[in-house]
Structure formats: structure tokens, C-alpha cells
Design a protein around this motif. Sequence first.
Motif, PDB file in Angstrom:
ATOM      1  N   ASP A   1      20.260 -90.562  32.919  1.00  0.00           N
ATOM      2  CA  ASP A   1      19.594 -89.660  32.240  1.00  0.00           C
ATOM      3  C   ASP A   1      18.859 -90.138  30.823  1.00  0.00           C
ATOM      4  O   ASP A   1      19.186 -89.181  29.807  1.00  0.00           O
ATOM      5  N   LYS A   2      18.447 -91.096  30.803  1.00  0.00           N
ATOM      6  CA  LYS A   2      17.958 -91.526  29.480  1.00  0.00           C
ATOM      7  C   LYS A   2      16.448 -91.889  29.369  1.00  0.00           C
ATOM      8  O   LYS A   2      15.917 -92.446  28.535  1.00  0.00           O
ATOM      9  N   ALA A   3      15.784 -91.334  30.428  1.00  0.00           N
ATOM     10  CA  ALA A   3      14.353 -91.250  30.290  1.00  0.00           C
ATOM     11  C   ALA A   3      13.649 -90.803  29.008  1.00  0.00           C
ATOM     12  O   ALA A   3      12.773 -91.304  28.531  1.00  0.00           O
ATOM     13  N   GLU A   4      14.215 -89.534  28.366  1.00  0.00           N
ATOM     14  CA  GLU A   4      13.533 -88.911  27.507  1.00  0.00           C
ATOM     15  C   GLU A   4      13.889 -89.832  26.375  1.00  0.00           C
ATOM     16  O   GLU A   4      13.022 -90.267  25.309  1.00  0.00           O
ATOM     17  N   ALA A   5      15.123 -90.316  26.214  1.00  0.00           N
ATOM     18  CA  ALA A   5      15.375 -91.429  24.941  1.00  0.00           C
ATOM     19  C   ALA A   5      14.588 -92.825  25.138  1.00  0.00           C
ATOM     20  O   ALA A   5      14.117 -93.286  24.068  1.00  0.00           O
ATOM     21  N   ARG A   6      14.395 -93.063  26.494  1.00  0.00           N
ATOM     22  CA  ARG A   6      13.651 -94.296  26.562  1.00  0.00           C
ATOM     23  C   ARG A   6      11.985 -93.972  26.106  1.00  0.00           C
ATOM     24  O   ARG A   6      11.334 -94.748  25.150  1.00  0.00           O
ATOM     25  N   ALA A   7      11.500 -93.005  26.529  1.00  0.00           N
ATOM     26  CA  ALA A   7      10.261 -92.445  26.046  1.00  0.00           C
ATOM     27  C   ALA A   7      10.057 -92.375  24.555  1.00  0.00           C
ATOM     28  O   ALA A   7       9.332 -92.706  23.941  1.00  0.00           O
ATOM     29  N   ALA A   8      10.852 -91.769  23.936  1.00  0.00           N
ATOM     30  CA  ALA A   8      10.902 -91.483  22.421  1.00  0.00           C
ATOM     31  C   ALA A   8      11.127 -92.819  21.859  1.00  0.00           C
ATOM     32  O   ALA A   8      10.340 -92.947  20.674  1.00  0.00           O
ATOM     33  N   ASN A   9      11.661 -93.630  22.239  1.00  0.00           N
ATOM     34  CA  ASN A   9      11.943 -94.895  21.637  1.00  0.00           C
ATOM     35  C   ASN A   9      10.834 -96.248  21.968  1.00  0.00           C
ATOM     36  O   ASN A   9      10.990 -97.267  21.507  1.00  0.00           O
ATOM     37  N   ARG A  10      10.274 -95.776  22.973  1.00  0.00           N
ATOM     38  CA  ARG A  10       9.395 -96.815  23.452  1.00  0.00           C
ATOM     39  C   ARG A  10       8.413 -97.625  22.225  1.00  0.00           C
ATOM     40  O   ARG A  10       8.175 -98.762  22.309  1.00  0.00           O
ATOM     41  N   PRO A  11       7.570 -96.544  21.658  1.00  0.00           N
ATOM     42  CA  PRO A  11       6.600 -97.331  20.832  1.00  0.00           C
ATOM     43  C   PRO A  11       7.487 -98.154  19.733  1.00  0.00           C
ATOM     44  O   PRO A  11       7.026 -99.108  19.574  1.00  0.00           O
ATOM     45  N   ALA A  12       8.628 -97.801  19.155  1.00  0.00           N
ATOM     46  CA  ALA A  12       9.282 -98.916  18.318  1.00  0.00           C
ATOM     47  C   ALA A  12       9.725 -99.898  19.005  1.00  0.00           C
ATOM     48  O   ALA A  12       9.747-100.877  18.336  1.00  0.00           O
ATOM     49  N   HIS A  13      10.081-100.042  20.156  1.00  0.00           N
ATOM     50  CA  HIS A  13      10.707-100.939  21.074  1.00  0.00           C
ATOM     51  C   HIS A  13       9.646-101.782  21.362  1.00  0.00           C
ATOM     52  O   HIS A  13       9.678-103.173  21.057  1.00  0.00           O
ATOM     53  N   ARG A  14       8.488-101.678  21.594  1.00  0.00           N
ATOM     54  CA  ARG A  14       7.281-102.252  21.983  1.00  0.00           C
ATOM     55  C   ARG A  14       6.916-103.244  20.631  1.00  0.00           C
ATOM     56  O   ARG A  14       6.304-104.269  20.755  1.00  0.00           O
ATOM     57  N   ALA A  15       6.697-102.147  19.587  1.00  0.00           N
ATOM     58  CA  ALA A  15       6.507-102.975  18.172  1.00  0.00           C
ATOM     59  C   ALA A  15       7.361-103.990  17.972  1.00  0.00           C
ATOM     60  O   ALA A  15       6.795-104.964  17.500  1.00  0.00           O
ATOM     61  N   ARG A  16       8.577-103.760  18.151  1.00  0.00           N
ATOM     62  CA  ARG A  16       9.637-104.948  17.639  1.00  0.00           C
ATOM     63  C   ARG A  16       9.433-105.789  18.514  1.00  0.00           C
ATOM     64  O   ARG A  16       9.687-107.139  18.316  1.00  0.00           O
ATOM     65  N   LEU A  17       9.058-106.026  19.692  1.00  0.00           N
ATOM     66  CA  LEU A  17       8.887-107.016  20.521  1.00  0.00           C
ATOM     67  C   LEU A  17       7.802-108.071  20.092  1.00  0.00           C
ATOM     68  O   LEU A  17       7.877-109.264  20.531  1.00  0.00           O
ATOM     69  N   ARG A  18       7.034-107.655  19.275  1.00  0.00           N
ATOM     70  CA  ARG A  18       5.971-108.427  18.799  1.00  0.00           C
ATOM     71  C   ARG A  18       5.997-108.506  17.457  1.00  0.00           C
ATOM     72  O   ARG A  18       5.051-109.447  16.873  1.00  0.00           O
ATOM     73  N   GLN A  19       7.175-108.296  16.551  1.00  0.00           N
ATOM     74  CA  GLN A  19       7.481-108.523  15.343  1.00  0.00           C
ATOM     75  C   GLN A  19       7.800-110.100  15.636  1.00  0.00           C
ATOM     76  O   GLN A  19       8.501-110.503  16.312  1.00  0.00           O
ATOM     77  N   HIS A  20       7.567-110.784  14.319  1.00  0.00           N
ATOM     78  CA  HIS A  20       8.056-112.043  14.075  1.00  0.00           C
ATOM     79  C   HIS A  20       8.864-112.414  12.987  1.00  0.00           C
ATOM     80  O   HIS A  20       9.020-113.438  12.193  1.00  0.00           O
ATOM     81  N   ASP A  21       9.710-111.327  12.514  1.00  0.00           N
ATOM     82  CA  ASP A  21      10.402-111.471  11.329  1.00  0.00           C
ATOM     83  C   ASP A  21      11.911-111.689  11.574  1.00  0.00           C
ATOM     84  O   ASP A  21      12.892-111.465  10.880  1.00  0.00           O
ATOM     85  N   HIS A  22      12.176-112.353  12.803  1.00  0.00           N
ATOM     86  CA  HIS A  22      13.622-112.741  13.362  1.00  0.00           C
ATOM     87  C   HIS A  22      13.486-114.020  14.040  1.00  0.00           C
ATOM     88  O   HIS A  22      12.522-114.417  14.242  1.00  0.00           O
TER      89      HIS A  22
END
Length: 101
Positions: free
Chosen positions: A13-34
Motif C-alpha cells: 500500500d505504498k503506491a501513493e507514497a512512491r508516486a508522491a516522492n518519485r520526482p525527488a527520488h529521481r532527481a537525487r539519483l542524478r545528483q553528485h553531491d555525495h
Amino acid sequence: MPYFVVHALDAPDKAEARAANRPAHRARLRQHDHPVTVRIGGPLLDDSDLMCGSMLVIEAAARADVVAYLAGDPYMLAGVYDQVSIHGFNWGLGQPEENHG
């Protein structure tokens, strides 16, 4: 630098949480500050082609760096994942080209 495979399965039952956080998750995958580089990433799909988890191939100096990186992932912070496994990975076929700067 070593590679690690992350296999993460969503909690029920986390489909809504996944959808709500997907843009931030995808952006973080592309960050290079770590101190890690995500080489491959994408959603896992269930038999109905719905997202049910994530698979990542991460380049990092140590497993601890991957753990620290995942701790700040928007999906982790939102409780989307139920199970997360991290394994060392010896990349064979399709290995990315080395950067000769």
C-alpha cells in the motif's frame, strides 16, 4: 571503485507514497553531491507492470557509503521500501567505460 547492487521492494500500500516522492527520488539519483555514483537505476515491476520496488547499481568506495546514501533517499524517508538488500557486484557484460579525464 567497487560496485554494489541495491534491490529494494516496496511495502504494501505504498503506491501513493512512491508516486508522491518519485520526482525527488529521481532527481537525487542524478545528483553528485555525495560520494557515490548511481550507474543504473530503475523501478521493479510486478506481474501487472506496476512499480513494486527499485534496482540500482551504485559505484562507491565502500558498502557504508551506499547505506548512507540510501538513508537520505526520498523513498526511504517516506517509508516506501519494506525490504532493501545491498550486495557487492562484479560488473562483467556492459561495464561502463572508464573516465580517462
